[in-house]
Structure formats: C-alpha cells, structure tokens
Design an enzyme around this catalytic site. Structure first.
Site, PDB file in Angstrom:
ATOM      1  N   HIS A   1       0.823  -1.218   0.000  1.00 57.41           N
ATOM      2  CA  HIS A   1       0.000   0.000   0.000  1.00 57.41           C
ATOM      3  C   HIS A   1       0.851   1.259   0.000  1.00 57.41           C
ATOM      4  CE1 HIS A   1       0.240   1.163   4.381  1.00 57.41           C
ATOM      5  NE2 HIS A   1       0.406  -0.134   4.559  1.00 57.41           N
TER       6      HIS A   1
ATOM      7  N   ASP B   1       5.938   2.786   6.966  1.00 65.07           N
ATOM      8  CA  ASP B   1       4.763   1.936   6.740  1.00 65.07           C
ATOM      9  C   ASP B   1       3.840   2.699   5.794  1.00 65.07           C
ATOM     10  OD1 ASP B   1       2.444   0.450   6.884  1.00 65.07           O
ATOM     11  OD2 ASP B   1       2.041   0.882   8.982  1.00 65.07           O
TER      12      ASP B   1
ATOM     13  N   GLU C   1      -5.272   0.989   2.762  1.00 59.98           N
ATOM     14  CA  GLU C   1      -4.962  -0.026   3.764  1.00 59.98           C
ATOM     15  C   GLU C   1      -5.049   0.530   5.180  1.00 59.98           C
ATOM     16  OE1 GLU C   1      -2.699  -2.508   6.538  1.00 59.98           O
ATOM     17  OE2 GLU C   1      -2.302  -0.422   5.970  1.00 59.98           O
ATOM     18  N   GLU C   2      -4.606   1.755   5.379  1.00 63.82           N
ATOM     19  CA  GLU C   2      -4.576   2.318   6.728  1.00 63.82           C
ATOM     20  C   GLU C   2      -5.969   2.550   7.304  1.00 63.82           C
ATOM     21  OE1 GLU C   2      -2.144   2.277   8.491  1.00 63.82           O
ATOM     22  OE2 GLU C   2      -0.324   2.476   7.306  1.00 63.82           O
TER      23      GLU C   2
ATOM     24  N   ASP D   1       4.146  -5.523   4.096  1.00 63.17           N
ATOM     25  CA  ASP D   1       3.888  -4.445   5.051  1.00 63.17           C
ATOM     26  C   ASP D   1       4.967  -4.471   6.121  1.00 63.17           C
ATOM     27  OD1 ASP D   1       2.514  -2.375   6.439  1.00 63.17           O
ATOM     28  OD2 ASP D   1       0.609  -3.188   5.752  1.00 63.17           O
TER      29      ASP D   1
ATOM     30  N   HIS E   1       3.954   3.335  13.343  1.00 61.50           N
ATOM     31  CA  HIS E   1       2.971   4.410  13.485  1.00 61.50           C
ATOM     32  C   HIS E   1       3.395   5.445  14.522  1.00 61.50           C
ATOM     33  CE1 HIS E   1      -0.855   2.606  11.450  1.00 61.50           C
ATOM     34  NE2 HIS E   1       0.236   2.438  10.726  1.00 61.50           N
TER      35      HIS E   1
END
Length: 401
Positions: A86, A205, A239-240, A260, A340
């Site tokens: 992604h 990410d 995706e997030e 990922d 994150h």
C-alpha cells in the site's frame, strides 16, 4: 495428488537469488517518503509509482478509485499470484476551526496523538495553490506559562491542536486562508538515511515496503529471470483505513502475499535487519502452507528472515479475504521499530525483503496442480501428506499402579 504434492519445505531449484540495486531502493524510498499520501489523498504518490512501473516496462492500469494493477507475465496464461503493497499512510483531517485560529484534528488511520505532538505538518486546502505548514502542539505547550501542567495534561486527539504558520488569531482569519473542515493534514515524513544504514522517517509503513517491491521488480527485469506463474503487482490506497485490497485483484489469483511492516518491539521476533514472515495477526492465522513455503525459500537462499506473530495488526490480506477472494494468503514484512510512531527501519531488512520477493516470484504455486482451481475433490486435496494430525487416543484414563 497428495503423494506428489510439493510441500513448503521442499527445495525449489529453479529460483535464483540475484543482487538488489540498493541505490535504486533507497532513492526510490526517499522519493516516495517525500510525497504526502494520507489515505484518501493519494493521487500524487500513485503518479510517482506509475512512473516507476512504466520505467520498468511493466504494463499496468488504475482502477476507478486509483489502485494500481501491474501484470508480470510468466509461463502461465492466467494470473495466479498477487503481491500487494500500500502507498497510503496515516494522516489527519481538520475537524474544527477554533475561535483561537488553531485547528482541531482527527486521525486518518489508527495512530496515537502521543507521536504527533511536535510534528510538522502540511495543510492541503481545496485550492491547490493554497497549501500551508504548521505544527501539532499540546493544548498546553508553554512551560513558561503552564509549568508542571504540561506534564500532567492528557494524551489524545482532543488534547492537541495545529498551529498554522500564518498570521491568524481567529476562525475568520483561518477561513480567509481557505482552510475548512474536512481538509487533509499530512504529517511531514522528514526522512533520514544514517551512515549505519538506518532509515528514520514517518510513513515507512508502507513506503519502505513499496520501495522494496519496486526494487524486487527491477532485479527481476535486470536479470531477465523467468516467472513460473504470471503475477499481479497491486498497489492499494486505503490499507490504513481498512479497505486496501478490497478490489482490483485478478479473478483467478490463487496466492496473495501482502507486503507491510514487521513490528519490532518488546516481545516480537522481528528485527530491523531482517525480513519477516507472519504466522498470525489480529484477523487470524495466515495460510499454513504458503507461509512456511516463504520461510523455506528464505532458508534455501540464506536470506535473513524470521517468523513472527502480531497482536494489534492487520494488512491488505484481511480486506481481500473479507471481500471473498479464494486464495492462500501470507504476509511478508520489513523490520520496523516504533510503527505508526517515530519509525525506523534498516536498509538490510529492506534488501532481505526484496530478495525474498524475487525468489518467490520465480517459484511455482504452493501446490502446482491443486491450486490451479478454486475447488476440487477430496481425493485430490493435499491434506494428510503435508499437515498430518493423528487422532487423540480413544481412552485417556489414567490407571494407577
């Protein structure tokens, strides 16, 4: 067919490990990191991804919503395999323009306000010529005014606000800039590549996974390596927020490998210098055979890789399965510390991931015959020969002497 089934631990002599262009990988990573792409505002990064795929000579198109679908032609006429990564990232959105001239925001994607305090941001209005910078600050950010209260205030999105780098002191001033509720706010990545090979940045990410995938495709192209199975390279954009690979997949895909981050933290097996093969995440176990086959390919080619299990985690594989795809699914990752948050990866881990993708894409399906169709008779199902489970004893009574 069971007796002839190739298990995940068997050697695949047709696969070749080739060098990865590290300069291409790192330069592509830095390029992608510098393009803001919070979920829902990803058109710019997809243009850049498309340019790279086109430069590699790989045919592709985009779906209505913007997912990129590229086809890697192999020895099969039908596309049976997909690698999914992604390009969207976590971000923010303006919820309210305060009377003070500050902005209240909510997260786009799942992430804590703790790691956004002090972050530099870019604010996008509907007018593309009116883009502003700012900083995420706690409501009490001046120690000279609030003293110890700055250490005792709560953590959360209602506890922070954005200070715009413009001379504003009211909501009216902010609206005059063109800033409105619903505008996107991107957390600036500020990427750095250290002398020791660490990459420090927000949004590794999954920009790092994306760069590793592109480097793997380049390695395959440069070496002219044939693929046993035609494959799809899918770059998703949601995706997030949970709906990445819900559409765009070829109809006959038998294997889906999501790419990922691999969580590096206390209690995790993943490491920044290695690739990771996930066994389970919050949506359940990954495909038994495909996951072990991927780890077997890593062992076969001396690619540094570990197996890991993740608690609070889901990837592009989950929405694909929820959308009804009948395919084996697996997750490959690069070691990422403080996911994150204040993220850090290592070039060695990205190279390991790219190498593993290269050998995987050369290989056949997990079960070359059975996996050609989405269903078949029980007699042909490769079950007991590769995943035996002896029945429990009929009598478990403990007899005393």
């Amino acid at each position: 067919m069971s007796s002839q089934a190739r298990t995940s631990d068997q050697k695949s002599p047709a696969t070749v490990d080739v060098p990865i262009d590290v300069e291409y990988l790192t330069s592509t990573l830095m390029e992608m990191l510098r393009i803001p792409s919070p979920s829902g505002r990803t058109d710019a990064v997809m243009q850049a991804v498309g340019d790279h795929v086109a430069a590699l000579g790989i045919p592709f198109d985009l779906t209505r919503r913007g997912i990129l679908r590229a086809t890697l032609t192999g020895r099969t006429d039908t596309v049976r395999r997909a690698v999914v990564v992604h390009a969207d990232t976590i971000g923010l959105m303006v919820k309210r323009v305060k009377e003070s001239g500050r902005l209240e925001v909510v997260p786009v994607g799942s992430h804590s306000a703790r790691f956004s305090e002090g972050a530099h941001v870019t604010i996008f209005t509907d007018d593309h010529d009116r883009v502003y910078t700012g900083t995420v600050l706690p409501l009490k950010s001046s120690g000279h005014t609030f003293g110890d209260e700055i250490d005792t205030q709560g953590v959360g999105w209602p506890q922070v606000e954005i200070r715009i780098d413009e001379p504003v002191s009211s909501a009216e001033d902010v609206r005059a800039l063109g800033v409105e509720v619903g505008d996107y706010v991107a957390l600036d990545a500020a990427p750095q590549l250290t002398r020791r090979g660490y990459v420090k940045s927000r949004h590794l990410d999954d920009k790092a996974g994306l760069a590793a995938c592109l480097a793997a495709l380049k390695a395959l192209r440069d070496a002219g390596l044939p693929l046993a199975v035609s494959a799809q390279f899918l770059v998703t954009i949601g995706e997030e927020v949970g709906f990445g690979a819900t559409h765009g997949l070829a109809p006959d895909v038998a294997e889906l490998v999501a790419v990922d981050n691999a969580v590096v933290a206390e209690g995790q097996n993943s490491r920044e210098e290695m690739a990771s093969v996930a066994m389970l995440d919050m949506t359940g176990p990954f495909d038994y055979h495909l996951s072990r086959r991927l780890h077997g390919l890593a062992r076969e080619h001396d690619i540094p890789a570990v197996r890991d299990v993740y608690r609070h985690y889901r990837s592009d594989a989950a929405p694909a399965l929820e959308a009804g795809i009948e395919a084996r699914h697996a997750l490959l990752g690069f070691g990422l510390d403080s996911s994150h948050g204040h993220e850090r990866a290592h070039v060695d881990g990205l190279v390991a991931l790219a190498r593993l993708l290269v050998v995987y894409l050369q290989s056949g399906l997990t079960f070359d015959d059975w996996d050609q169709a989405d269903a078949g008779p029980l007699a042909d199902f490769p079950s007991r020969s590769v995943q035996p489970a002896d029945p429990e004893p009929l009598d478990r009574t403990v007899v005393t002497d």
